[in-house]
Design a protein around this motif. Structure first.
Motif: not given
Length: 313
Positions: A94-106, A62-77
């Protein structure tokens, strides 16, 4: 008989090894309590993921990352596999910046849980924000709300002094009078109201907020069984919440440090859901157009490709 027993044991061991080989050694997922992410809270506090992956020996990190932008960066890395809760504005940027991210569920459609709140002792409208100091988190649905509300009144973000600040710090700044308005969410809105602050606007009429669980695309591709199991557990958490609402609210209230009555209010504001529909796809398309038109997102993406099939089942 001994040979048959040994063969059976070998086959079982081989099957178990094959199953384990298809699973990651660990799954990294965010723990984000705000605004009122009850599925995430319940899933963690009840150890639901740990129990689901116990047999395979998969460690849950479990990781506490509240910022969506930082979450996207962590996924990209590759440092983060799942964001348990991300707003779609952050997802799209994040997707527009090229981060490989997708929606899993609502997760939720929380129109009332996000708000622009003025400092105590004043009753401001959106029009009154011209030339004022407004604090809040950049690149989020709250940022989108501010831009949309200003636009509707014939203004732009350049008509206010926008200060990038996390919601907790924004609330402190509003209540101390250091800024004229803050972009707040959930229990921060309630606390601000208790201190005499008034809501200037919520998402109603401006933005259709959507919170989703996101996944690193390569994780979903490499470990499809583990990916599906995480989605199933998240949905099971929502089902448990709906059938054990009193107990769930107690868990949520404790985690958020609010009263049961406030937890119930936040629950009602959240509009939890799990399976995306075509309306959600359309919402993502409209959000992307808005973000691009207002300079919050540079490169358009294929919105439908961001939503994995499992998210709509």
């Amino acid at each position: 008989m001994k040979i048959k027993a040994a063969l059976a044991a070998f086959c079982c061991a081989a099957a178990a090894f094959a199953q384990a080989a298809d699973m990651p050694k660990a799954i990294s997922i965010t723990y984000v309590k705000a605004p009122f992410n009850l599925q995430n809270i319940v899933m963690k506090e009840r150890g639901m993921l740990e129990e689901a992956f116990k047999q395979e020996g998969v460690e849950i990190k479990w990781r506490v990352i509240n910022s969506g932008a930082v979450q996207g960066q962590a996924m990209a890395s590759g440092d983060l596999d799942f964001s348990a809760v991300m707003n779609t504005a952050s997802l799209l940027m994040a997707a527009g910046a090229g981060n490989p991210i997708a929606v899993a569920t609502g997760v939720a459609h929380p129109k009332e849980i996000f708000a622009i709140v003025g400092r105590p002792g004043e009753s401001l409208s959106v029009k009154d924000l011209k030339g004022k100091r407004v604090a809040g988190p950049k690149g989020t649905v709250l940022h989108q709300l501010l831009v949309a509300s200003l636009l509707k009144e014939g203004m732009s973000i350049n008509d206010v002094e926008f200060i990038n600040m996390d919601p907790g710090a924004a609330m402190t700044a509003v209540l101390s009078g250091k800024v004229d308005a803050g972009l707040l969410a959930a229990n921060l809105v309630i606390k601000a109201h208790e201190a005499g602050a008034k809501t200037i606007a919520t998402c109603e009429g401006y933005v259709e907020p959507n919170l989703v669980m996101t996944v690193r695309k390569s994780f979903a591709q490499d470990y499809p069984e583990a990916f599906r199991k995480v989605v199933e557990v998240n949905r099971a958490a929502l089902e448990w919440i709906r059938t054990h609402q009193d107990e769930a609210l107690q868990i949520g209230a404790k985690a958020q440090g609010v009263s049961i009555d406030d937890a119930k209010k936040l629950y009602d504001w959240s509009n939890f859901y799990d399976t995306l529909t075509e309306a959600d796809i359309k919402g993502l398309e409209l959000d992307q157009k808005f973000l691009i038109d207002n300079g919050m997102m540079e490169k358009a993406v294929d919105v439908r490709s961001l939503v994995l099939p499992e998210a709509m089942k």
